[in-house]
Structures are given as C-alpha cells and as structure tokens.
Design a protein around this motif. Structure first.
Motif, PDB file in Angstrom:
ATOM      1  N   GLU A 122      38.746  44.628  37.835  1.00 35.10           N
ATOM      2  CA  GLU A 122      39.190  44.293  39.186  1.00 35.10           C
ATOM      3  C   GLU A 122      40.697  44.512  39.280  1.00 35.10           C
ATOM      4  OE1 GLU A 122      39.771  40.351  41.900  1.00 35.10           O
ATOM      5  OE2 GLU A 122      37.734  40.704  41.161  1.00 35.10           O
ATOM      6  N   VAL A 123      41.128  45.113  40.373  1.00 34.81           N
ATOM      7  CA  VAL A 123      42.548  45.311  40.647  1.00 34.81           C
ATOM      8  C   VAL A 123      42.852  44.604  41.958  1.00 34.81           C
ATOM      9  CG1 VAL A 123      44.378  46.990  41.065  1.00 34.81           C
ATOM     10  CG2 VAL A 123      42.570  47.512  39.413  1.00 34.81           C
ATOM     11  N   SER A 124      43.510  43.451  41.866  1.00 32.60           N
ATOM     12  CA  SER A 124      43.806  42.675  43.074  1.00 32.60           C
ATOM     13  C   SER A 124      44.827  41.598  42.750  1.00 32.60           C
ATOM     14  CB  SER A 124      42.545  42.019  43.636  1.00 32.60           C
ATOM     15  OG  SER A 124      42.169  40.898  42.862  1.00 32.60           O
ATOM     16  N   CYS A 125      45.493  41.114  43.790  1.00 30.64           N
ATOM     17  CA  CYS A 125      46.515  40.074  43.635  1.00 30.64           C
ATOM     18  C   CYS A 125      46.262  38.889  44.556  1.00 30.64           C
ATOM     19  CB  CYS A 125      47.902  40.653  43.930  1.00 30.64           C
ATOM     20  SG  CYS A 125      48.426  41.991  42.838  1.00 30.64           S
ATOM     21  N   TRP A 126      45.032  38.695  45.008  1.00 29.62           N
ATOM     22  CA  TRP A 126      44.784  37.711  46.060  1.00 29.62           C
ATOM     23  C   TRP A 126      44.697  36.282  45.556  1.00 29.62           C
ATOM     24  CZ3 TRP A 126      39.696  35.611  47.892  1.00 29.62           C
ATOM     25  CH2 TRP A 126      38.679  35.754  46.951  1.00 29.62           C
ATOM     26  N   GLY A 127      44.584  36.085  44.247  1.00 34.06           N
ATOM     27  CA  GLY A 127      44.547  34.726  43.720  1.00 34.06           C
ATOM     28  C   GLY A 127      43.183  34.090  43.718  1.00 34.06           C
ATOM     29  N   GLY A 128      42.132  34.894  43.894  1.00 28.78           N
ATOM     30  CA  GLY A 128      40.772  34.408  43.739  1.00 28.78           C
ATOM     31  C   GLY A 128      40.328  33.359  44.733  1.00 28.78           C
ATOM     32  N   GLY A 129      41.090  33.160  45.807  1.00 27.47           N
ATOM     33  CA  GLY A 129      40.751  32.110  46.753  1.00 27.47           C
ATOM     34  C   GLY A 129      41.113  30.722  46.272  1.00 27.47           C
ATOM     35  N   ASN A 130      41.786  30.646  45.097  1.00 30.43           N
ATOM     36  CA  ASN A 130      42.144  29.356  44.498  1.00 30.43           C
ATOM     37  C   ASN A 130      43.651  29.191  44.327  1.00 30.43           C
ATOM     38  OD1 ASN A 130      39.351  28.511  43.853  1.00 30.43           O
ATOM     39  ND2 ASN A 130      39.410  30.251  42.450  1.00 30.43           N
TER      40      ASN A 130
ATOM     41  N   GLU B 215      35.612  45.043  47.775  1.00 30.77           N
ATOM     42  CA  GLU B 215      34.472  44.561  48.553  1.00 30.77           C
ATOM     43  C   GLU B 215      34.862  43.572  49.647  1.00 30.77           C
ATOM     44  OE1 GLU B 215      34.687  41.842  44.934  1.00 30.77           O
ATOM     45  OE2 GLU B 215      34.960  43.983  45.358  1.00 30.77           O
ATOM     46  N   ILE B 216      36.078  42.997  49.569  1.00 32.90           N
ATOM     47  CA  ILE B 216      36.513  42.071  50.624  1.00 32.90           C
ATOM     48  C   ILE B 216      37.871  42.482  51.185  1.00 32.90           C
ATOM     49  CG2 ILE B 216      35.187  40.099  49.769  1.00 32.90           C
ATOM     50  CD1 ILE B 216      37.792  39.053  48.512  1.00 32.90           C
ATOM     51  N   ALA B 217      38.263  43.726  50.956  1.00 34.85           N
ATOM     52  CA  ALA B 217      39.581  44.189  51.385  1.00 34.85           C
ATOM     53  C   ALA B 217      39.630  44.425  52.888  1.00 34.85           C
ATOM     54  CB  ALA B 217      39.950  45.468  50.652  1.00 34.85           C
ATOM     55  N   GLU B 218      40.795  44.171  53.451  1.00 32.60           N
ATOM     56  CA  GLU B 218      41.056  44.553  54.831  1.00 32.60           C
ATOM     57  C   GLU B 218      41.390  46.040  54.861  1.00 32.60           C
ATOM     58  OE1 GLU B 218      44.254  42.088  56.079  1.00 32.60           O
ATOM     59  OE2 GLU B 218      43.151  40.214  55.821  1.00 32.60           O
ATOM     60  N   ASN B 219      41.381  46.619  56.033  1.00 34.70           N
ATOM     61  CA  ASN B 219      41.707  48.035  56.176  1.00 34.70           C
ATOM     62  C   ASN B 219      42.824  48.191  57.208  1.00 34.70           C
ATOM     63  OD1 ASN B 219      41.697  50.785  55.977  1.00 34.70           O
ATOM     64  ND2 ASN B 219      39.838  51.090  57.202  1.00 34.70           N
ATOM     65  N   PRO B 220      44.050  48.515  56.778  1.00 37.13           N
ATOM     66  CA  PRO B 220      44.438  48.792  55.389  1.00 37.13           C
ATOM     67  C   PRO B 220      44.580  47.509  54.574  1.00 37.13           C
ATOM     68  CG  PRO B 220      46.349  48.905  56.809  1.00 37.13           C
ATOM     69  CD  PRO B 220      45.171  48.688  57.720  1.00 37.13           C
ATOM     70  N   ASN B 221      44.496  47.664  53.244  1.00 35.90           N
ATOM     71  CA  ASN B 221      44.607  46.535  52.330  1.00 35.90           C
ATOM     72  C   ASN B 221      46.087  46.291  52.035  1.00 35.90           C
ATOM     73  OD1 ASN B 221      44.005  44.505  50.537  1.00 35.90           O
ATOM     74  ND2 ASN B 221      43.049  45.829  48.993  1.00 35.90           N
ATOM     75  N   PRO B 222      46.664  45.181  52.491  1.00 34.69           N
ATOM     76  CA  PRO B 222      48.096  44.965  52.269  1.00 34.69           C
ATOM     77  C   PRO B 222      48.413  44.704  50.803  1.00 34.69           C
ATOM     78  CG  PRO B 222      47.091  43.006  53.192  1.00 34.69           C
ATOM     79  CD  PRO B 222      46.026  44.063  53.204  1.00 34.69           C
ATOM     80  N   SER B 223      49.685  44.802  50.461  1.00 36.96           N
ATOM     81  CA  SER B 223      50.145  44.499  49.106  1.00 36.96           C
ATOM     82  C   SER B 223      50.492  43.022  48.995  1.00 36.96           C
ATOM     83  CB  SER B 223      51.377  45.343  48.761  1.00 36.96           C
ATOM     84  OG  SER B 223      51.050  46.708  48.728  1.00 36.96           O
ATOM     85  N   GLN B 224      50.450  42.535  47.757  1.00 37.55           N
ATOM     86  CA  GLN B 224      50.824  41.154  47.485  1.00 37.55           C
ATOM     87  C   GLN B 224      51.517  41.105  46.132  1.00 37.55           C
ATOM     88  OE1 GLN B 224      47.918  38.298  48.652  1.00 37.55           O
ATOM     89  NE2 GLN B 224      48.566  36.758  47.170  1.00 37.55           N
ATOM     90  N   THR B 225      52.480  40.208  45.994  1.00 36.48           N
ATOM     91  CA  THR B 225      53.236  40.074  44.750  1.00 36.48           C
ATOM     92  C   THR B 225      52.940  38.729  44.105  1.00 36.48           C
ATOM     93  OG1 THR B 225      55.000  41.500  45.587  1.00 36.48           O
ATOM     94  CG2 THR B 225      55.543  40.081  43.724  1.00 36.48           C
ATOM     95  N   GLN B 226      52.740  38.750  42.784  1.00 38.19           N
ATOM     96  CA  GLN B 226      52.496  37.530  42.028  1.00 38.19           C
ATOM     97  C   GLN B 226      53.455  37.453  40.841  1.00 38.19           C
ATOM     98  OE1 GLN B 226      50.645  35.140  43.019  1.00 38.19           O
ATOM     99  NE2 GLN B 226      48.677  35.807  43.858  1.00 38.19           N
ATOM    100  N   SER B 227      53.497  36.278  40.211  1.00 35.18           N
ATOM    101  CA  SER B 227      54.446  36.036  39.117  1.00 35.18           C
ATOM    102  C   SER B 227      53.888  36.389  37.744  1.00 35.18           C
ATOM    103  CB  SER B 227      54.862  34.566  39.118  1.00 35.18           C
ATOM    104  OG  SER B 227      53.716  33.725  38.979  1.00 35.18           O
TER     105      SER B 227
END
Length: 324
Positions: free
Chosen positions: A58-66, A103-115
């Motif tokens: 998985e390639v994502s930065c959304w934080g898993g909803g948690n 599978e749950i991305a918006e279109n376009p899928n924005p970027s997000q930054t994490q630590s």
C-alpha cells in the motif's frame, strides 16, 4: 567493488554467520493437517524480494482512519524480504505521498505529509478466503507508538462500508514494553490484541476484543510467536501459540446492513483478504500506556517469518468440522 581470493571467503563466511544470527529459530507446531486443516496458500518469505503475485504494497499517507502518523511506501527502506523474513520497517522521517490508497482515493488524489514512513502489504485483489485457519509467525517491535498488525478485511463490501462488512484482527501489538498499570510481570505492556469489528457506521460501530499475555509474562517482542485465527460459519476463535484466548460466536456479532437479512453469520460469511503493517501512533496507541509517540521507539521493525492459510478439507463450505 569485486571481492576475490581469501577476503571473499572471509566475507562470505561472515555473511553466513550474520544470516544464521538473524534467521528466526523454527518453532515446532503440530501439523494442521492432523486436525483436518489443509494448507491452501502460504508465503514463507524465502525469496530475495516480496512476491508480488501474492502481495501489493500500500502506498498512502492517510493515517488509516485512526490519525496514524506514517506514510506507507513501496521502498526497500520500509518493506524488505531478508533472511527468510518479511521486514516491515518504520522510520522517523518526513515524507509526502498520496493521501489515500487507490480503492478509496479521491480524483485527483491529494498529497499528504507525515512525520514517519513504514510498510504495509495486502493480498487485496489477488487472494481472499472464506473460512479457514490463518497463521502468522512473527516477532513484534517494542516501544510507545508502535502498532504492528496482521488483519483481514472483506474482499468486497457486500454489506456496505466499514464496519458493516466486518473486520478480523488476528494480531495487534500496541506499545509493547511501555508502562502498563494493568499488566503483570513488571516489564510493561505485554499483551497482544485480537478483535472483530462489525455493526453500523460510526459512532454505532461495535467490536469484541481480547488481550492475551504469554504464559511466562514475557514481552512478545522478545521472540517469535504464532498468532492464529480459526474461522468457521458462526464461530471465530483466536490463538497465540495454539492457546485459545478469545472465542466469538454469531450471537455476539451483527451488521446493520439490510442485505444481511436471513444470513445469521453475516458479515463474517464472505471472503476476506490479509494485510500486514506497522503503524506509527494513532488513537489506540497514543491514548494509552505512556501516551503519544516516543522518538526512542524508532527505527522499529516488524519481522514476519511466514503466513499460512488452511481450509477444512472435509468441510470447506462451513469450516466447522475442523474446529474441534
């Protein structure tokens, strides 16, 4: 640089010693076939790289909803197969990537930054199973803010979005070794968690969970252990090293979906796929034990020796005949 002659021999010998030191000693477990379980899928992680016919990172930065703090990447720094193990590695480093998985991305899928960065692999779109015994032999990391997990989600949202279609958590190890007033043994948090999630959309979601400490009260981060779920129609039970610590029956779960009418085992009557990940922080981690995310916990590593899936040879449609 090419190494030849005596130096090459010494280097190879040292490499072999290193592999021997890091490879996990095999634990003797009674053959599952003896109980009627038949091996239908496995990854022993013996190859040089991740088997992408079985797994998708998985390639994502959304934080898993948690509200987790990691970006999951597809880099060797975060996902590696070495010494016969899958290694999921969490690092403290600022990183920017896609906000959500496809599978749950918006279109376009924005970027997000994490630590932090870390690794997560899934069998989504490749392999899923209904009923069986799923085992993972793993060594979890220790530290406040670490949250490794092996869990399952529905292959298709037959009963709707989370958690109407269910979630099966085989292993969660949250803040292992961090201070814990309720834990015995004097070494801090020493319990792993298994759980089922179901019900209706939040805040009407529900769950049943169980926490298991090892018989000698050791930390699960000290060594490899086998975490398993046996799942049959209307019955799910969770084990650590073959000791059952949580049993849940269909009268303890439900889904609010109208599609479940006449299906008493719903939502846990559909195929689920497997995931393994090492999360950083998040509400369950940061709101418990010593609170927050400790910088000293990183880098952290979740080592998985193997994952195996069995199904009941005499009762593949319901799985109950092998759950004795």
């Amino acid at each position: 640089m090419t190494i030849t002659g005596p130096l090459k021999a010494v280097t190879l010998a040292a490499a072999l010693l290193l592999v021997g030191a890091t490879s996990p000693p095999e634990q003797v477990i009674a053959p599952r076939e003896g109980a009627g379980w038949e091996l239908v899928w496995a990854d022993e992680f013996d190859g040089p790289t991740l088997d992408r016919s079985k797994w998708t990172p998985e390639v994502s930065c959304w934080g898993g909803g948690n509200y987790e703090r990691q970006c999951y990447t597809d880099r060797p720094d975060n996902i590696a197969v070495e010494g016969g193990m899958l290694l999921l590695k969490a690092r403290k480093e600022r990183f920017t990537g896609p906000a959500r998985p496809p599978e749950i991305a918006e279109n376009p899928n924005p970027s997000q930054t994490q630590s932090h960065t870390s690794g997560k692999v899934r069998t989504i779109g490749k392999h899923a199973w209904r009923y069986g015994r799923i085992e993972v032999r793993a060594k979890v990391p220790a530290g406040q803010g670490t949250w490794p997990a092996v869990w399952m989600m529905p292959d298709q949202p037959v009963y709707g979005g989370w958690p109407r279609s269910g979630e099966i958590d085989i292993l969660e190890a949250v803040n292992i070794g961090a201070k814990c007033r309720k834990c015995k043994g004097g070494r801090g948090e020493n319990r792993t968690i298994s759980a089922l999630h179901f019900g209706d959309f939040p805040p009407q979601n529900r769950f049943v969970d169980g926490r298991a400490a090892l018989p000698d009260l050791a930390l699960p981060s000290d060594d490899f252990h086998v975490y398993a779920v046996e799942w049959g129609e209307g019955l799910i039970r969770f084990m650590v090293d073959d000791r059952v610590h949580l049993t849940v029956t269909a009268d303890q779960w439900k889904t609010a979906s109208p599609r479940a009418r006449g299906r008493p085992a719903a939502p846990f009557d559909q195929p689920f796929y497997i995931m393994a990940n090492l999360a950083v922080g998040g509400r369950l981690s940061e709101e418990n034990n010593a609170k927050g995310v400790a910088a000293s916990s990183f880098p952290a590593q979740f080592a998985i020796d193997w994952i195996r899936v069995y199904q009941c040879g005499s009762d593949p449609d319901k799985g109950r005949a092998c759950m004795k």
